[in-house]
Design an enzyme around this catalytic site. Structure first.
Site, short mmCIF file in Angstrom:
data_model
loop_
_atom_site.label_atom_id
_atom_site.label_comp_id
_atom_site.label_asym_id
_atom_site.label_seq_id
_atom_site.Cartn_x
_atom_site.Cartn_y
_atom_site.Cartn_z
N LYS A 33 -31.34 -16.43 -16.84
CA LYS A 33 -30.47 -17.46 -17.46
C LYS A 33 -31.29 -18.33 -18.41
O LYS A 33 -31.35 -19.55 -18.31
CB LYS A 33 -29.77 -18.30 -16.39
CG LYS A 33 -28.82 -17.47 -15.55
CD LYS A 33 -27.75 -18.28 -14.88
CE LYS A 33 -26.76 -17.40 -14.15
NZ LYS A 33 -27.35 -16.68 -12.99
N THR A 52 -39.84 -20.78 -26.60
CA THR A 52 -40.00 -20.55 -25.16
C THR A 52 -39.12 -19.38 -24.71
O THR A 52 -39.54 -18.56 -23.89
CB THR A 52 -39.64 -21.84 -24.38
OG1 THR A 52 -40.36 -22.93 -24.96
CG2 THR A 52 -39.99 -21.72 -22.91
N SER A 81 -18.97 -18.27 -12.75
CA SER A 81 -17.91 -17.93 -11.80
C SER A 81 -17.62 -19.02 -10.78
O SER A 81 -16.60 -18.96 -10.09
CB SER A 81 -18.32 -16.65 -11.05
OG SER A 81 -19.59 -16.82 -10.45
N GLY A 116 -16.34 -10.58 -4.05
CA GLY A 116 -16.74 -10.61 -2.64
C GLY A 116 -16.98 -12.04 -2.17
O GLY A 116 -16.02 -12.81 -2.03
N GLN A 140 -17.76 -14.78 -3.44
CA GLN A 140 -17.18 -15.90 -4.21
C GLN A 140 -15.65 -15.78 -4.35
O GLN A 140 -15.02 -16.61 -4.99
CB GLN A 140 -17.81 -15.98 -5.60
CG GLN A 140 -19.30 -16.32 -5.58
CD GLN A 140 -19.86 -16.43 -6.99
OE1 GLN A 140 -19.35 -17.14 -7.83
NE2 GLN A 140 -20.95 -15.70 -7.24
N ALA A 194 -13.02 -6.62 -7.29
CA ALA A 194 -13.43 -5.63 -8.29
C ALA A 194 -12.23 -5.21 -9.13
O ALA A 194 -12.30 -5.15 -10.36
CB ALA A 194 -14.05 -4.43 -7.59
O1 3DU Z 1 -22.03 -14.23 -5.07
P1 3DU Z 1 -22.91 -13.01 -4.92
O2 3DU Z 1 -23.78 -13.02 -3.70
O3 3DU Z 1 -22.12 -11.74 -5.08
O4 3DU Z 1 -23.97 -13.06 -6.14
C1 3DU Z 1 -23.60 -13.25 -7.46
C2 3DU Z 1 -24.83 -13.17 -8.34
O5 3DU Z 1 -24.46 -13.33 -9.70
C3 3DU Z 1 -25.89 -14.20 -8.08
O6 3DU Z 1 -27.15 -13.60 -8.35
C4 3DU Z 1 -25.61 -15.28 -9.08
O7 3DU Z 1 -26.78 -15.99 -9.44
C5 3DU Z 1 -25.11 -14.47 -10.26
N1 3DU Z 1 -24.19 -15.16 -11.15
C6 3DU Z 1 -23.05 -15.71 -10.69
O8 3DU Z 1 -22.76 -15.64 -9.49
C7 3DU Z 1 -22.19 -16.35 -11.61
C8 3DU Z 1 -22.48 -16.37 -12.91
O9 3DU Z 1 -21.63 -16.91 -13.75
C9 3DU Z 1 -23.64 -15.77 -13.35
C10 3DU Z 1 -24.48 -15.16 -12.43
#
Ligand code: 3DU
Length: 242
Positions: free
Chosen positions: A79, A86, A134, A189, A191, A195
């Site tokens: 990110k 940099t 997200s 999942g 969050q 899919a």
């Molecule tokens: O929620 P999960 O465990 O399925 O992981 C989601 C991954 O995606 C996690 O590494 C997080 O840093 C990344 N991510 C987001 O969740 C949301 C974003 O907008 C961008 C990256």
């Protein structure tokens, strides 16, 4: 037509571009090296990419990027969000370590994102720009500028964007802006996103972390998700033909 027919095969692509096949990207936020590698080896046959970020790289060292690169396309989720110089330095180190793609924020502006794209070009790598995240907090600031950031991603030559599976209607809106750029969507999942909703809305692939690496059977969980992606694509194509 709901989205471009070429959706699953975007172009132009650098030599080592992520191939969109299963539509599954593992978010490997595992901090123990042996477990991280074990999970990846179990699910690698089902993956288009493994996404690795600060938790794993800070815990294991940058050499983990090269180790993962033996198993799959590695997308470094750093990110990137700094001044152009940099950003260039960060991107160079990620690609030298073995990454094939890098995730950069778009909000620091045109010059900063363009610097990441330029550096990626020297390594044959890809850049994915974050538009709207997200989590709920993305609605505080990011959502209001997501369309502008998607347009910027296209203008500077980024290869894809990150858009939220938790808000499929936003994936659909951003797809209309980015055309054939890749869209990969986190938030499935743990969050609350699915899919099928993300793919139906126009995502090329989903990013899944905890639902895969915390599963008692990550290989079976990956197979299930890949089937869901496959079904959603088939339904989208048959809807398109109506
Ligand atoms: O929620 P999960 O465990 O399925 O992981 C989601 C991954 O995606 C996690 O590494 C997080 O840093 C990344 N991510 C987001 O969740 C949301 C974003 O907008 C961008 C990256």
């Amino acid at each position: 037509m709901r989205f471009p027919k070429t959706l699953f095969y975007p172009h132009p692509m650098p030599h080592g571009a992520m191939k969109i096949e299963s539509g599954l990207v593992l978010a490997l936020d595992v901090t123990e090296r042996s477990r991280a590698l074990e999970v990846v080896r179990k699910v690698a046959p089902r993956l288009d990419a493994v996404k690795v970020g600060y938790p794993t790289v800070l815990a294991c060292g940058a050499s983990i990027i090269g180790e993962l690169a033996r198993e799959a396309y590695v997308l470094c989720d750093f990110k990137v969000a700094d001044i152009p110089n940099t950003n260039r330095l960060i991107a160079a180190e990620a690609f030298k370590a073995g990454a094939k793609g890098i995730i950069s924020h778009a909000f620091p502006g045109r010059d900063s994102l363009a610097a990441v794209v330029e550096e990626a070009g020297k390594h044959g790598g890809e850049v994915f720009a974050v538009t709207e995240m997200s989590h709920p907090g993305a609605l505080d600031f990011m959502a209001g500028k997501a369309e502008d950031m998607a347009r910027l991603a296209r203008q500077v030559g980024a290869h894809g964007i990150i858009a939220p599976a938790t808000r499929p209607e936003r994936v659909r809106a951003l797809r209309a802006i980015v055309g054939e750029l890749k869209i990969i969507s986190p938030g499935v999942g743990a969050q609350g996103g699915t899919a099928s909703a993300a793919i139906s809305a126009g995502a090329d692939a989903i990013i899944v972390g905890r639902s895969l690496y915390e599963s008692p059977d990550p290989a079976e969980a990956a197979a299930r998700l890949a089937s869901e992606v496959h079904r959603a694509r088939k339904n989208a194509v048959s809807e398109e033909g109506k």
